[in-house]
Design an enzyme around this catalytic site. Structure first.
Site, PDB file in Angstrom:
ATOM      1  CD  GLU A  63     -10.254  40.932   1.904  1.00  0.00           C
ATOM      2  OE1 GLU A  63     -10.571  40.113   2.793  1.00  0.00           O
ATOM      3  OE2 GLU A  63     -10.781  40.940   0.756  1.00  0.00           O
ATOM      4  CG  HIS A 132      -7.415  30.266   5.665  1.00  0.00           C
ATOM      5  ND1 HIS A 132      -7.834  29.978   4.380  1.00  0.00           N
ATOM      6  CD2 HIS A 132      -8.514  30.761   6.297  1.00  0.00           C
ATOM      7  CE1 HIS A 132      -9.119  30.277   4.250  1.00  0.00           C
ATOM      8  NE2 HIS A 132      -9.548  30.760   5.406  1.00  0.00           N
TER       9      HIS A 132
END
Length: 328
Positions: A63, A132
């Site tokens: 990321e 998540h």
């Protein structure tokens, strides 16, 4: 003659990204598995096939590297749209977002813009685990230089993603993952949408004002419908933008109802509800009949999926807060 189609939020985002890419050849998409797979939620399904691997780029699982590359592209005149696969995966890129993306216009004295969108599926409700199902919006809204928006329905998703891509400033674009495929809505593809950084009354009422955004809007609307049987007439406002906050419709509503409940999935401590409460108290103090109340998640890490329904705010908690406000 307008073109009207019926879409889920996932399809609406896909169509919005497609329209933005058709409109501007400098729009490029980047992210993990967004190309051939079409993303884990299939938001970018078919876009690599139609626009090519140079514009829909499957990146490594890194990321920080994705965001750093996007910064370079934005400085070279492109409009990168970065997908963070899940909300909790954004933290390796947090340094890039806060230290580089947010500060470039200010650092350059306004001479250099940063037209970059970071798409983040956020919130719970899909039976997933920690990392998540996070709600990190307050951390970005707290950072000067970032715009932060959250869609709550397919119509807004279609329009807002295009507006975010067209923005000259970086936008954190929050997408409620539990709503991706849950409902459909008719979308007029030729309609003129409201401005990107604006809130909206989605249900008029007189008993109390309920403020929500993203996945919590459907919770607030459910509470409003359930409250009718008890004689409650709740006004619901979809904030849509978290930075900058559009407080005009909020103040107008509060001066009418005198009672406010702010709802979000994020932790109550230092969440968006706290900022809303502070601003409303400053601007509408003499209109309030009770303190601004907050409904949010417990101040603990996201729990195992089997108990997430007990963790996330629901309509019963919203109605309880309304009752407490009325009893004040």
């Amino acid at each position: 003659m307008s073109r009207t189609v019926t879409m889920t939020m996932a399809k609406a985002l896909n169509a919005g990204l497609r329209a933005a890419m058709d409109r501007d050849s400098k729009v490029v998409l980047m992210g993990e598995d967004i190309g051939k797979l079409g993303g884990v939620f299939r938001i970018t399904d078919g876009l690599q096939k139609d626009f090519g691997e140079d514009r829909v780029i499957d990146t490594p699982l890194a990321e920080s590297g994705i965001l750093g590359t996007a910064v370079g592209l934005a400085l070279r005149g492109y409009r990168p749209v970065v997908e963070i696969q899940f909300d909790g995966f954004v933290y390796p890129a947090y340094d890039q977002i806060v230290s580089q993306v947010a500060k470039y216009r200010y650092r350059s004295g306004g001479r250099v813009s940063m037209p970059l969108v970071v798409r983040i599926p956020f919130g719970g409700g899909i039976g997933a685990v920690e990392h998540h199902s996070e709600s990190p919006e307050a951390q970005f809204a707290h950072t000067p230089g970032l715009k932060v928006v959250a869609c709550s329905n397919p119509r807004d998703a279609y329009a807002m993603i295009q507006q975010a891509v067209a923005s000259p400033d970086p936008v954190i674009f929050l997408e409620p993952k539990r709503l991706y495929h849950s409902t459909k809505a008719e979308i007029d593809l030729d309609a003129t949408p409201p401005p990107l950084f604006s809130s909206r009354v989605v249900r008029a009422g007189s008993t109390a004002t309920v403020l929500a955004y993203g996945p919590s809007v459907s919770v607030a609307m459910g509470a409003a419908e359930a409250g009718i049987a008890d004689g409650l007439d709740l006004e619901v406002i979809d904030l849509r933008t978290l930075s900058p906050l559009d407080m005009g419709p909020v103040y107008e509503s509060v001066r009418k109802t005198g009672r406010v409940v702010a709802v979000h999935e994020a932790y109550r401590n230092l969440g968006m509800g706290a900022e809303l409460a502070a601003r409303i108290s400053e601007e509408c103090f003499y209109s309030l009949e009770a303190p601004v109340l907050r409904v949010g998640a417990y101040d603990i890490p996201y729990p195992p999926s089997r108990v997430e329904e007990s963790y996330l705010p629901d309509l019963d908690q919203v109605l309880d807060a309304v009752d407490r406000s009325l009893a004040w």
